[in-house]
Design a protein around this motif. Structure first.
Motif, short mmCIF file in Angstrom:
data_model
loop_
_atom_site.label_atom_id
_atom_site.label_comp_id
_atom_site.label_asym_id
_atom_site.label_seq_id
_atom_site.Cartn_x
_atom_site.Cartn_y
_atom_site.Cartn_z
N LEU A 1 9.87 10.06 -16.27
CA LEU A 1 8.78 9.54 -15.44
C LEU A 1 8.46 8.09 -15.78
N THR A 2 8.53 7.75 -17.07
CA THR A 2 8.27 6.36 -17.48
C THR A 2 9.29 5.41 -16.86
N ASP A 3 10.56 5.78 -16.85
CA ASP A 3 11.60 4.95 -16.24
C ASP A 3 11.38 4.79 -14.74
N GLU A 4 11.02 5.88 -14.06
CA GLU A 4 10.79 5.81 -12.62
C GLU A 4 9.59 4.91 -12.31
N ILE A 5 8.51 5.07 -13.08
CA ILE A 5 7.31 4.25 -12.86
C ILE A 5 7.61 2.78 -13.15
N LYS A 6 8.35 2.53 -14.21
CA LYS A 6 8.72 1.15 -14.56
C LYS A 6 9.57 0.52 -13.46
N HIS A 7 10.49 1.30 -12.89
CA HIS A 7 11.35 0.79 -11.82
C HIS A 7 10.52 0.46 -10.57
N ILE A 8 9.54 1.31 -10.24
CA ILE A 8 8.69 1.05 -9.06
C ILE A 8 7.83 -0.19 -9.28
N TRP B 1 0.83 -1.22 0.00
CA TRP B 1 0.00 0.00 0.00
C TRP B 1 0.86 1.26 0.00
N SER B 2 1.93 1.26 0.77
CA SER B 2 2.83 2.42 0.79
C SER B 2 3.51 2.59 -0.59
N THR B 3 3.85 1.46 -1.22
CA THR B 3 4.43 1.55 -2.57
C THR B 3 3.40 2.11 -3.54
N HIS B 4 2.15 1.70 -3.37
CA HIS B 4 1.07 2.23 -4.23
C HIS B 4 0.93 3.74 -4.07
N LEU B 5 1.03 4.25 -2.85
CA LEU B 5 0.90 5.69 -2.63
C LEU B 5 2.04 6.47 -3.28
N VAL B 6 3.24 5.89 -3.25
CA VAL B 6 4.37 6.55 -3.92
C VAL B 6 4.13 6.57 -5.44
N LEU B 7 3.63 5.44 -5.96
CA LEU B 7 3.39 5.34 -7.39
C LEU B 7 2.22 6.22 -7.83
N PHE C 1 -3.18 -5.53 -7.72
CA PHE C 1 -2.52 -4.27 -8.08
C PHE C 1 -2.25 -4.22 -9.59
N LYS C 2 -1.81 -5.32 -10.15
CA LYS C 2 -1.52 -5.38 -11.57
C LYS C 2 -2.78 -5.10 -12.39
N HIS C 3 -3.91 -5.67 -11.95
CA HIS C 3 -5.19 -5.44 -12.64
C HIS C 3 -5.60 -3.97 -12.52
N TYR C 4 -5.47 -3.42 -11.32
CA TYR C 4 -5.84 -2.02 -11.10
C TYR C 4 -4.95 -1.08 -11.92
N ASN C 5 -3.64 -1.38 -11.97
CA ASN C 5 -2.71 -0.51 -12.69
C ASN C 5 -2.98 -0.53 -14.19
N SER D 1 1.29 9.29 -6.96
CA SER D 1 1.68 10.66 -7.30
C SER D 1 2.47 10.69 -8.61
N LYS D 2 3.31 9.65 -8.82
CA LYS D 2 4.07 9.58 -10.07
C LYS D 2 3.14 9.41 -11.27
N MET D 3 2.13 8.55 -11.13
CA MET D 3 1.20 8.31 -12.23
C MET D 3 0.37 9.55 -12.54
N LYS D 4 0.00 10.29 -11.49
CA LYS D 4 -0.77 11.51 -11.70
C LYS D 4 0.05 12.53 -12.48
N LEU D 5 1.31 12.67 -12.09
CA LEU D 5 2.21 13.60 -12.79
C LEU D 5 2.46 13.13 -14.23
N TYR D 6 2.60 11.81 -14.39
CA TYR D 6 2.82 11.26 -15.73
C TYR D 6 1.62 11.54 -16.65
N GLY D 7 0.41 11.45 -16.09
CA GLY D 7 -0.79 11.73 -16.88
C GLY D 7 -0.77 13.16 -17.43
N THR D 8 -0.36 14.10 -16.58
CA THR D 8 -0.28 15.50 -17.03
C THR D 8 0.79 15.69 -18.09
#
Length: 504
Positions: free
Chosen positions: A107-114, A19-25, A138-142, A27-34
């Motif tokens: 951002l794609t590299d950071e998200i892929k690494h997470i 869950w903590s990893t999801h919270l970190v990801l 998580f994989k299904h949700y992502n 914010s990254k996904m939100k920024l990536y969307g923009t």
């Protein structure tokens, strides 16, 4: 909704570390969307040649004194300014695309690494099953989240598609007729009526009756144009049907997959229909033009559209007023009631002094309910350096318009008669006269010159203008015209010139 339900399931099965990893990801996904929206929009802007405002607003042009430079030198300087502006915009847009692309890559590299390091197992045996099931959810949700972000990015550039369609429509010019039978028929009837009137005027100038030949010509032309229009529509529908048949015959899986492809075909046909729906585009453009900051005008001679800002037109107007020094601003006070009263009083005084008849007084007097001050607007001259503006005074309901129209109808035939040998009505007449003159007068050292009077309207002083009218009437040795004495014509002409008010 499906994504939200998947998130709820994942929240129930996720371990604290997941869950903590999801919270970190998150914010990254939100920024990536923009950032992905910005990158996709920037690439589309390059493709459609629609740079963003912070780039398109940059303009490396400045005013030069055209009274010192000749026209060719001035045009060359303005062309250099436009070239510098164009090069800047191209380089700035290229750099902007590179920066947005690099942001997405990082951002794609950071998200892929997470995601690759997302916890799947734990050291405690009793939580191992929960961690694996949490990873699956998580994989299904992502996947659903990425699908939504991609869809949002595609939708975000829809306004650019609309912008491009509107721009392409404006490039077609005012005379463009989109493929609509009712509009085409209405436009055809109007333009044929104008053509008929012009042909008849040419006959009347030669003092010849047009007769039935013009009627037959217009009727035949109308039939030909109608057939051409019907043929183009029929051929277009036939091509569409043939393409549809070829698609069905070349695709053997079309029948078995018709239910699956129905939605795709309907959406694609809707897009094609939307691109060709010029009526909808025109409505959108009309809505945008109502914006107080935009001005859409036809150009002076080229008859294409010019889209500018109200601030630009105001700046050009102020420059013109300052340059000519021929206008005086009266502020925001409405001078219309005073002008109506002054005009009626002046006409009444002329009537009581027997300078005009009662019939003439009734013809020239002002109706307060119909009177409107003249309105000043501009037509851009895009064919000249710096895109200067041509002034147009629209005064069809001005308090003095009846007087000026009446005087003009009296004086115009007289002037045309005097200036018949020195006036041409068309380019064809000019070439004809030059040819006739050149047979006996053309020499090697002959120079043909064109004179263009700058700001002709303000170059004629009011007093000298009235004196020119008097000089013409004295030359003709006339005492009255149309029941009006020469003195009355001069008085009315002077009154019109002295009461030339308008608003911007």
């Amino acid at each position: 909704m499906e994504e939200y339900k998947a998130l709820e399931v994942f929240e129930q099965l996720a371990t604290p570390l997941q869950w903590s990893t999801h919270l970190v990801l998150k914010s990254k996904m939100k920024l990536y969307g923009t950032k992905s929206k910005n990158y996709l929009a920037s690439t589309k802007r390059v493709k459609y040649d629609l740079p963003p405002k912070f780039i398109s607003n940059i303009d490396f042009t400045f005013k030069i004194d055209e009274s010192i430079f000749n026209e060719d030198e001035a045009q060359a300087l303005y062309n250099q300014m436009r070239h510098i502006t164009k090069e800047y915009r191209i380089q700035a847009m290229s750099l902007y695309v590179q920066s947005t692309n690099r942001e997405c890559e990082i951002l794609t590299d950071e998200i892929k690494h997470i995601i690759e390091g997302f916890p799947r197992n734990t050291e405690e045996n009793d939580e191992q099953v929960d961690a694996e099931s949490g990873y699956i959810e998580f994989k299904h949700y992502n996947e659903l989240r990425e699908k939504r972000l991609n869809l949002e990015a595609e939708k975000s550039i829809y306004f650019l598609e609309i912008q491009r369609e509107e721009y392409e429509l404006l490039k077609l010019g005012p005379r463009f007729i989109y493929n609509d039978p009712k509009t085409a028929s209405r436009r055809r009837a109007t333009e044929l009526a104008i053509l008929k009137r012009k042909i008849e005027l040419r006959f009347f100038e030669k003092k010849v009756s047009p007769g039935q030949s013009v009627e037959f010509f217009i009727a035949e032309l109308n039939i030909i144009l109608q057939k051409l229009h019907d043929t183009s529509i029929t051929s277009t529908h036939r091509q569409k049907k043939q393409q549809h048949k070829l698609f069905l015959s070349d695709n053997p899986l079309a029948n078995t997959q018709s239910s699956q492809s129905q939605n795709i075909n309907s959406s694609s046909s809707f897009r094609n229909e939307k691109k060709k729906n010029y009526g909808r585009l025109v409505k959108r453009l009309k809505h945008k033009i109502r914006s107080p900051s935009l001005v859409l005008q036809k150009t002076h001679k080229s008859k294409v559209f010019h889209l500018g800002t109200r601030q630009h037109y105001q700046k050009k107007s102020n420059e013109y007023m300052e340059k000519t020094e021929a206008y005086q601003c009266l502020g925001v006070n409405d001078s219309l009631p005073d002008l109506i009263e002054r005009t009626d009083k002046y006409l009444l005084d002329l009537r009581l002094a027997h300078w005009i008849t009662q019939k003439q007084y009734e013809l020239l007097c002002v109706k307060p309910s119909e009177a409107i001050l003249a309105h000043l607007y501009y037509l851009p001259k895009t064919h000249k350096p710096g895109t200067p503006l041509r002034l147009i005074f629209s005064g069809l309901q001005h308090p003095t318009i009846k007087i000026s129209t009446y005087i003009g109808e009296l004086l115009r035939p007289l002037f045309d008669k005097i200036a018949l040998k020195t006036t041409t009505t068309s380019g064809f007449e000019v070439m004809k006269q030059v040819y006739e003159w050149s047979t006996n007068n053309l020499r090697k050292e002959t120079l043909l010159c064109i004179i263009d009077v700058v700001n002709l309207y303000t170059m004629i002083p009011q007093t000298e203008g009235v004196l020119a009218i008097k000089k013409m009437l004295d030359y003709l040795e006339l005492k009255q015209i149309g029941g009006l004495k020469i003195e009355t014509i001069i008085k009315l002409s002077r009154f019109v010139m002295k009461n030339n008010y308008f608003f911007i």
